[in-house]
Each structure stands twice: as C-alpha cells, then as structure tokens.
Design a protein around this motif. Structure first.
Motif, short mmCIF file in Angstrom:
data_model
loop_
_atom_site.label_atom_id
_atom_site.label_comp_id
_atom_site.label_asym_id
_atom_site.label_seq_id
_atom_site.Cartn_x
_atom_site.Cartn_y
_atom_site.Cartn_z
N MET A 1 0.83 -1.20 0.00
CA MET A 1 0.00 0.00 0.00
C MET A 1 0.87 1.25 0.00
O MET A 1 1.93 1.27 0.63
N ARG A 2 0.43 2.28 -0.71
CA ARG A 2 1.08 3.59 -0.67
C ARG A 2 0.21 4.49 0.21
O ARG A 2 -0.90 4.88 -0.17
N LEU A 3 0.75 4.80 1.37
CA LEU A 3 0.00 5.51 2.39
C LEU A 3 0.59 6.89 2.63
O LEU A 3 1.81 7.06 2.67
N GLY A 4 -0.27 7.89 2.78
CA GLY A 4 0.17 9.25 3.09
C GLY A 4 -0.20 9.61 4.52
O GLY A 4 -1.23 9.16 5.04
N PHE A 5 0.63 10.44 5.15
CA PHE A 5 0.40 10.84 6.54
C PHE A 5 0.67 12.32 6.73
O PHE A 5 1.63 12.87 6.15
N ASP A 6 -0.16 12.96 7.52
CA ASP A 6 0.15 14.31 7.97
C ASP A 6 1.20 14.17 9.07
O ASP A 6 0.88 13.79 10.19
N ALA A 7 2.44 14.49 8.72
CA ALA A 7 3.56 14.22 9.64
C ALA A 7 4.11 15.49 10.28
O ALA A 7 5.22 15.49 10.81
N LYS A 8 3.34 16.57 10.26
CA LYS A 8 3.82 17.82 10.84
C LYS A 8 4.25 17.62 12.29
O LYS A 8 5.33 18.05 12.70
N ARG A 9 3.40 16.98 13.08
CA ARG A 9 3.72 16.81 14.50
C ARG A 9 4.89 15.87 14.72
O ARG A 9 5.67 16.03 15.65
N ALA A 10 5.02 14.86 13.85
CA ALA A 10 6.11 13.89 14.01
C ALA A 10 7.47 14.57 13.95
O ALA A 10 8.40 14.19 14.66
N HIS A 12 7.93 18.14 14.12
CA HIS A 12 8.02 19.49 14.67
C HIS A 12 7.36 19.65 16.04
O HIS A 12 7.14 20.78 16.47
N ASN A 13 7.03 18.56 16.72
CA ASN A 13 6.41 18.63 18.04
C ASN A 13 7.12 17.66 18.98
O ASN A 13 7.25 16.48 18.67
N ALA A 14 7.56 18.17 20.12
CA ALA A 14 8.39 17.36 21.02
C ALA A 14 7.59 16.48 21.96
O ALA A 14 8.13 15.52 22.51
N THR A 15 6.30 16.79 22.16
CA THR A 15 5.56 16.11 23.22
C THR A 15 4.40 15.27 22.68
O THR A 15 4.57 14.53 21.72
N GLY A 16 3.22 15.37 23.28
CA GLY A 16 2.09 14.48 23.06
C GLY A 16 1.81 14.02 21.64
O GLY A 16 2.01 12.86 21.29
N LEU A 17 1.31 14.94 20.78
CA LEU A 17 0.95 14.55 19.43
C LEU A 17 2.17 14.15 18.61
O LEU A 17 2.08 13.27 17.75
N GLY A 18 3.31 14.76 18.90
CA GLY A 18 4.53 14.38 18.21
C GLY A 18 4.96 12.97 18.57
O GLY A 18 5.32 12.17 17.70
N ASN A 19 4.93 12.66 19.85
CA ASN A 19 5.29 11.31 20.30
C ASN A 19 4.36 10.26 19.71
O ASN A 19 4.80 9.19 19.28
N TYR A 20 3.07 10.55 19.73
CA TYR A 20 2.08 9.62 19.16
C TYR A 20 2.40 9.35 17.69
O TYR A 20 2.42 8.18 17.25
N SER A 21 2.65 10.41 16.93
CA SER A 21 2.92 10.26 15.50
C SER A 21 4.18 9.47 15.24
O SER A 21 4.21 8.56 14.39
N ARG A 22 5.25 9.80 15.95
CA ARG A 22 6.52 9.10 15.74
C ARG A 22 6.41 7.61 16.08
O ARG A 22 6.91 6.75 15.34
N ARG A 23 5.76 7.30 17.19
CA ARG A 23 5.64 5.90 17.60
C ARG A 23 4.81 5.11 16.61
O ARG A 23 5.16 3.98 16.26
N LEU A 24 3.70 5.68 16.19
CA LEU A 24 2.83 4.98 15.24
C LEU A 24 3.55 4.71 13.93
O LEU A 24 3.53 3.59 13.41
N TYR A 172 -5.78 2.27 20.64
CA TYR A 172 -4.93 2.80 21.70
C TYR A 172 -3.51 3.08 21.18
O TYR A 172 -3.22 2.93 20.00
N GLN A 173 -2.64 3.46 22.06
CA GLN A 173 -1.24 3.70 21.70
C GLN A 173 -0.33 3.08 22.74
O GLN A 173 -0.75 2.77 23.86
#
Length: 373
Positions: A1-10, A12-24, A172-173
């Motif tokens: 599959m070719r999948l696209g992601f909004d990776a702004k937080r991954a 450019h964000n050090a905490t909550g949403l950034g961590n979630y994005s990077r881990r996923l 969940y995460q």
C-alpha cells in the motif's frame, strides 16, 4: 500500500501529538515494510525525528507557491501532491485531514485524541475554540474512518459532535520502547545526580496546568508528611505553576519539591524507574500516556478515577478521586509503605501494559487500512 500521513507533529512537536505520530509511524513501518509511507510536512527540518534513509519512509514538502502558504497546502493544496505520489489512503494523525480527499478518490483515516476544547471550553480562548471546532467538523465530514485514541474520546465524538458509532474505532497507543529497557542503577543515579534529586521520590509527568490537577497532588503530598520523600514534577510550567510555586513557598517545601521543565527522552525512563511511585491525578484525559509509562517502568501509580485513565489503568493502579485530598494522602502512604499493595500494583501493571503492545496495535491499524482499500 502507498500511504500518506500528515507528519507535521512527528517532525516538529516534542511532546504528546509528536510522540504519538513518531511511535505509530516507526512501529508500523517496521512491521509492514512492504507498505510505502509518505510523510508530508511543511519544511525540511527533522528537529525531533530523523528517519533512516533507504527504507519505506519518504518525506514530502510543499513546492512552488505552496512554500509560502504551507498552512493552506496542509489543509487542501496537499491533495495534488498525494495524487502525484499515487497515495491510496491518507491518515491525519493529529485531529485534522485536508479537504478534497473524497473528490480525489483518496480514502482517509482521522485520528482524534480528545475533545477537551469542547468539554472544557474555559481552558481555551474563544478564537482558538472556533478554529479547532471548524477544523474538526470539516475533517470528520471528510474522513472515511475515525480512530479514537480511547473509548472516552469515542463517546465524546458521539455525544458532542454526533458522529455515528459505526464510523468510529478505538485504537490505543503504546509508550516509547525505551520504557521496556531496564536501566542500570549507575545510569539511574547519573540521571538523578544531573537533576539534583536525592533520596526517595514520587514522580508526576505532565504540563503544569489546572486540568492536570497537580496542585491537589502537591497538597496531598504535604499532608502525607513523609520524611525524606520528595515530589518531582516533570513538564512545562503552564497556568498552574504560579499557584504551585506559591504553595511550595508558603508550606516551606523548597527542599522537598523539584520542578523539571526539560528532560531528555533517554533520561525519562530512568527517572520513572528510580521513583518509588508515580502519580497522575488529572481531571480529564483523552488517553494518559504517563500512566502507561509508569506501568512499563514497573512502579506503582496513583491515578484519578476518571475519563480514559480508567481504560489505561484497568485494575492495575491505585485510584483516587481527583478532588479528594484525603484519598490522595492515603494512596501516597499506601504506595510508599505497604509492600503488599506495592507488589500487587506492580505485577498487575506489568500485565496491563501489554494490552497496549505496539506490535498488536500496528496489526490492528493495518487491518483498518485494509478494510478501506
């Protein structure tokens, strides 16, 4: 599959949403290496995440006029780039997706973390609330599937925004994989020494803000009056910090309370593992990652019995009411002195944490994607 992601937080964000994005993204890309993941963000700046070269992760940025209007690109102009890259499905990782995906034949998934701006409007200014609500409604209308980060968030989507239950799945995460690694006593002591922490301590991680309720925890800690025990707060100094600092000064707790605004991702697991217990007594959360981090660190944790914290903690944590100083005092004393209770919660926590296994969560995510394609 070719999948696209909004990776702004991954990136450019050090905490909550950034961590979630990077881990996923990291977990999914490892487990499903045959899928190609295209990460769209607004500028070439890998501030918080450096992806490996030659793998299945590919960065994409705005070009031409869109470099000057990156916010507009992210909210709609990006669709042309998705088509050029042959993206079949786009996943918005932080509460929004661009307009025009459906018209372009691109399936979409929207991750919603919480609706705190609706449930507690007094915590946000009016302009921000209106912007968040408009983005949320637009994104929900566009999305083929909504992934709620907890059952609490799923219920809020239905109650406040009228999203039908058959459009929502709970996913969940996990916390950072560094929490699975037992740190050496020498490393833990080095971290504690670097941050001037001596003797036994409780740890509480999270922005110092009214919703997270750390002032009540501080009051309970003072009333518990345990000699030599310290309380370490880790997090940005938000709107609650002035009150907390005033309480520390008036109660003469300067030598017993530590405020750490910054600590590295490598140091944080050591800070948890070195603690006698953790505490997280927030009034309301969309998930509550510090509770999971504490269980992974094999320490007992005092948790407010509310919202998604009950989902994360299960039967493994020591609960208290967020407004009951008395219950918090009892919880602190039990988790410090009662070895039977400590052992019970530590063992339960180890089992509970495995319900948030990153490998299984990636498999669940892959299944959600597959049902749409």
């Amino acid at each position: 599959m070719r999948l696209g992601f909004d990776a702004k937080r991954a990136f450019h964000n050090a905490t909550g949403l950034g961590n979630y994005s990077r881990r996923l993204l990291a977990s999914y890309s490892r487990q499903f290496s045959e899928d190609q993941l295209y990460l769209y963000h607004h500028k070439e700046n890998q501030l918080y995440w450096k992806i490996p070269h030659g793998g299945n992760l590919h960065e994409r940025f705005p070009s031409g006029k869109w470099k000057l209007f990156s916010s507009l690109w992210r909210s709609g102009g990006i669709v042309n780039d998705l088509r050029k890259d042959g993206i079949k499905l786009f996943h918005g990782l932080s509460n929004e997706i661009p307009s025009g995906l459906t018209k372009s034949g691109i399936r979409s998934v929207l991750s919603v973390h919480d609706l705190i701006f609706i449930r507690y409007p007094e915590l946000y200014n009016q302009i921000d609330r209106r912007i968040y609500l408009k983005k949320m409604r637009t994104s929900l209308a566009e999305a083929d599937l909504v992934l709620a980060c907890s059952n609490q968030t799923a219920e809020d989507l239905q109650e406040f925004l009228g999203v039908k239950s058959d459009r929502i799945k709970t996913l969940y995460q996990d916390c950072d994989e560094l929490f699975r690694i037992e740190k050496s006593p020498e490393f833990i002591q080095a971290v504690l020494h670097a941050h001037q922490i001596q003797g036994p301590y409780l740890v509480c991680v999270g922005t110092l803000e009214k919703r997270k309720n750390q002032l009540n925890l501080l009051r309970a800690f003072h009333q518990a009056a345990i000699p030599d025990l310290k309380l370490v707060f880790v997090g940005k100094k938000g709107d609650l910090f002035p009150e907390m600092q005033a309480f520390v000064n008036s109660s003469k707790l300067q030598n017993k309370v530590v405020f750490l605004e910054r600590i590295s991702a490598k140091e944080l697991p050591a800070l948890f593992q070195g603690a006698i217990a953790a505490a997280y007594v927030s009034h309301f959360e969309g998930f509550g990652i510090p509770v999971l981090e504490a269980m992974r660190s094999k320490i007992p944790v005092l948790v407010a019995k509310t919202s998604s914290l009950i989902e994360v903690g299960g039967e493994a944590v020591y609960y208290c009411h967020p407004n009951s100083i008395e219950e918090m005092v009892t919880g602190i004393q039990e988790l410090v002195f009662n070895e039977g209770i400590r052992h019970h919660h530590i063992q339960k926590g180890i089992l509970q944490a495995e319900k948030f296994n990153a490998e299984q969560l990636s498999k669940d995510l892959h299944q959600h994607y597959s049902t749409l394609l």
